[in-house]
Design an enzyme around this catalytic site. Sequence first.
Site, PDB file in Angstrom:
ATOM      1  N   ARG A  95      12.978  56.612  77.289  1.00 50.61           N
ATOM      2  CA  ARG A  95      12.953  56.576  75.816  1.00 50.61           C
ATOM      3  C   ARG A  95      12.570  57.983  75.367  1.00 50.61           C
ATOM      4  O   ARG A  95      11.485  58.468  75.717  1.00 50.61           O
ATOM      5  CB  ARG A  95      11.930  55.543  75.339  1.00 50.61           C
ATOM      6  CG  ARG A  95      11.627  55.625  73.862  1.00 50.61           C
ATOM      7  CD  ARG A  95      10.832  54.440  73.349  1.00 50.61           C
ATOM      8  NE  ARG A  95      11.674  53.271  73.221  1.00 50.61           N
ATOM      9  CZ  ARG A  95      11.377  52.186  72.507  1.00 50.61           C
ATOM     10  NH1 ARG A  95      10.238  52.139  71.833  1.00 50.61           N
ATOM     11  NH2 ARG A  95      12.200  51.160  72.445  1.00 50.61           N
ATOM     12  N   HIS A 122      20.339  52.931  70.571  1.00 48.64           N
ATOM     13  CA  HIS A 122      19.450  51.955  71.217  1.00 48.64           C
ATOM     14  C   HIS A 122      20.328  50.886  71.871  1.00 48.64           C
ATOM     15  O   HIS A 122      20.394  49.735  71.424  1.00 48.64           O
ATOM     16  CB  HIS A 122      18.509  51.351  70.178  1.00 48.64           C
ATOM     17  CG  HIS A 122      17.281  50.708  70.753  1.00 48.64           C
ATOM     18  ND1 HIS A 122      17.090  50.527  72.111  1.00 48.64           N
ATOM     19  CD2 HIS A 122      16.169  50.190  70.156  1.00 48.64           C
ATOM     20  CE1 HIS A 122      15.921  49.943  72.316  1.00 48.64           C
ATOM     21  NE2 HIS A 122      15.349  49.721  71.151  1.00 48.64           N
ATOM     22  N   GLN A 125      18.964  47.368  72.901  1.00 50.11           N
ATOM     23  CA  GLN A 125      18.736  46.501  71.747  1.00 50.11           C
ATOM     24  C   GLN A 125      20.047  45.836  71.321  1.00 50.11           C
ATOM     25  O   GLN A 125      20.094  44.630  71.054  1.00 50.11           O
ATOM     26  CB  GLN A 125      18.155  47.311  70.581  1.00 50.11           C
ATOM     27  CG  GLN A 125      17.846  46.466  69.358  1.00 50.11           C
ATOM     28  CD  GLN A 125      16.745  45.449  69.622  1.00 50.11           C
ATOM     29  OE1 GLN A 125      15.661  45.800  70.077  1.00 50.11           O
ATOM     30  NE2 GLN A 125      17.012  44.181  69.350  1.00 50.11           N
ATOM     31  N   ASP A 209      15.993  46.457  59.818  1.00 46.97           N
ATOM     32  CA  ASP A 209      15.041  47.221  60.634  1.00 46.97           C
ATOM     33  C   ASP A 209      14.137  47.987  59.663  1.00 46.97           C
ATOM     34  O   ASP A 209      14.419  48.051  58.453  1.00 46.97           O
ATOM     35  CB  ASP A 209      15.799  48.183  61.575  1.00 46.97           C
ATOM     36  CG  ASP A 209      14.887  48.825  62.621  1.00 46.97           C
ATOM     37  OD1 ASP A 209      13.714  48.419  62.740  1.00 46.97           O
ATOM     38  OD2 ASP A 209      15.355  49.754  63.310  1.00 46.97           O
ATOM     39  N   CYS A 248      15.064  43.821  65.009  1.00 46.60           N
ATOM     40  CA  CYS A 248      14.785  44.321  66.359  1.00 46.60           C
ATOM     41  C   CYS A 248      13.291  44.401  66.646  1.00 46.60           C
ATOM     42  O   CYS A 248      12.893  44.433  67.808  1.00 46.60           O
ATOM     43  CB  CYS A 248      15.449  45.685  66.557  1.00 46.60           C
ATOM     44  SG  CYS A 248      14.923  46.909  65.344  1.00 46.60           S
ATOM     45  N   ARG A 276      15.763  40.577  75.020  1.00 47.51           N
ATOM     46  CA  ARG A 276      15.643  41.950  75.526  1.00 47.51           C
ATOM     47  C   ARG A 276      15.444  41.932  77.042  1.00 47.51           C
ATOM     48  O   ARG A 276      15.970  42.779  77.760  1.00 47.51           O
ATOM     49  CB  ARG A 276      14.473  42.678  74.835  1.00 47.51           C
ATOM     50  CG  ARG A 276      14.687  42.998  73.356  1.00 47.51           C
ATOM     51  CD  ARG A 276      15.807  44.024  73.163  1.00 47.51           C
ATOM     52  NE  ARG A 276      15.629  45.172  74.016  1.00 47.51           N
ATOM     53  CZ  ARG A 276      14.884  46.237  73.719  1.00 47.51           C
ATOM     54  NH1 ARG A 276      14.274  46.310  72.558  1.00 47.51           N
ATOM     55  NH2 ARG A 276      14.782  47.266  74.561  1.00 47.51           N
TER      56      ARG A 276
END
Length: 290
Positions: A95, A122, A125, A209, A248, A276
């Site tokens: 990340r 992402h 996700q 988000d 998310c 996830r």
Amino acid sequence: MKDLLKICDLGRQDLAEILALSERGDLGRPLAGKGVALVFQKPSARTRNSMELAVVQLGGHPVYIQKDEVGLGERESAEDVARTLSCYHEIIAARVMDHSDLVTMAGATETPLLNLLSDTDHPLQALADLLTIRQLVGRLDGVRIAYIGDANNVCRSLAEACALSGAELTVASPQGYGLETVMDTLPDGVRQVADPAEAVEGAQIVYTDVWVSMGQDGEAEERRRAFAAYQVDAALMARSADAWFLHCLPARRGEEVSSEVMDGPRSAVWRQAENRMHTARGAMAWMMTR
Ligand code: CP
């Protein structure tokens, strides 16, 4: 084995295989006796935990590496970090603040690299989002999804995932925060509008988000003003007959979503969070078969 840095790196068949593996549960122990490096330049709850558990479920050993331990590009170059980790690990997952660091790392070693979130993308996700949507609606092709708010890394990967799966995505954002700010061309089946009500009309999924993502604290007040009319609340959800709500996470209740929606009967955010782990397991198993 293959890198997974962006959803658009995948073909339709790849996506179908990853989702099938994600739903299969027991995939054996392809990582038995092997390590997976989990490098985090930013905080994480879902990504770290889902990845650690997915590695264990595949028989491997996850090693969580905090920002200051490797000092990507500071203590050591991104290339040398990747070369070092490739001495020990079957997969390197990271990340990062800057997507170009992932590209640099991928170019420095044959060890497959998995994007755990960058400033632009992402992908893990988006895989969990698609799996959740398919479980909720029963299919992906032709499903109508409304994304309300900031066209950030999550939205961009979702747009690419929708194009790959045949889902139709309408993004509603204030001027200056839409997909046109991050993508030269909108993918097939993706459109940008300004009005959240227009996006939600007829949608089967409503997704949002946070307005202020990690690293944007300096813009917080400006962003909160710009997005003030973009909260997903009960009135907005009522514009669609029976849409499911996705996020998310982490959520800022009272900003991009009301608690009434987040905790309501049409919210599937916890199933989405659980997925996830299943899609992390499916994605790594898929990478190991390439
Ligand atoms: N959605 C997501 O990536 O959550 P974390 O930042 O907690 O990993």
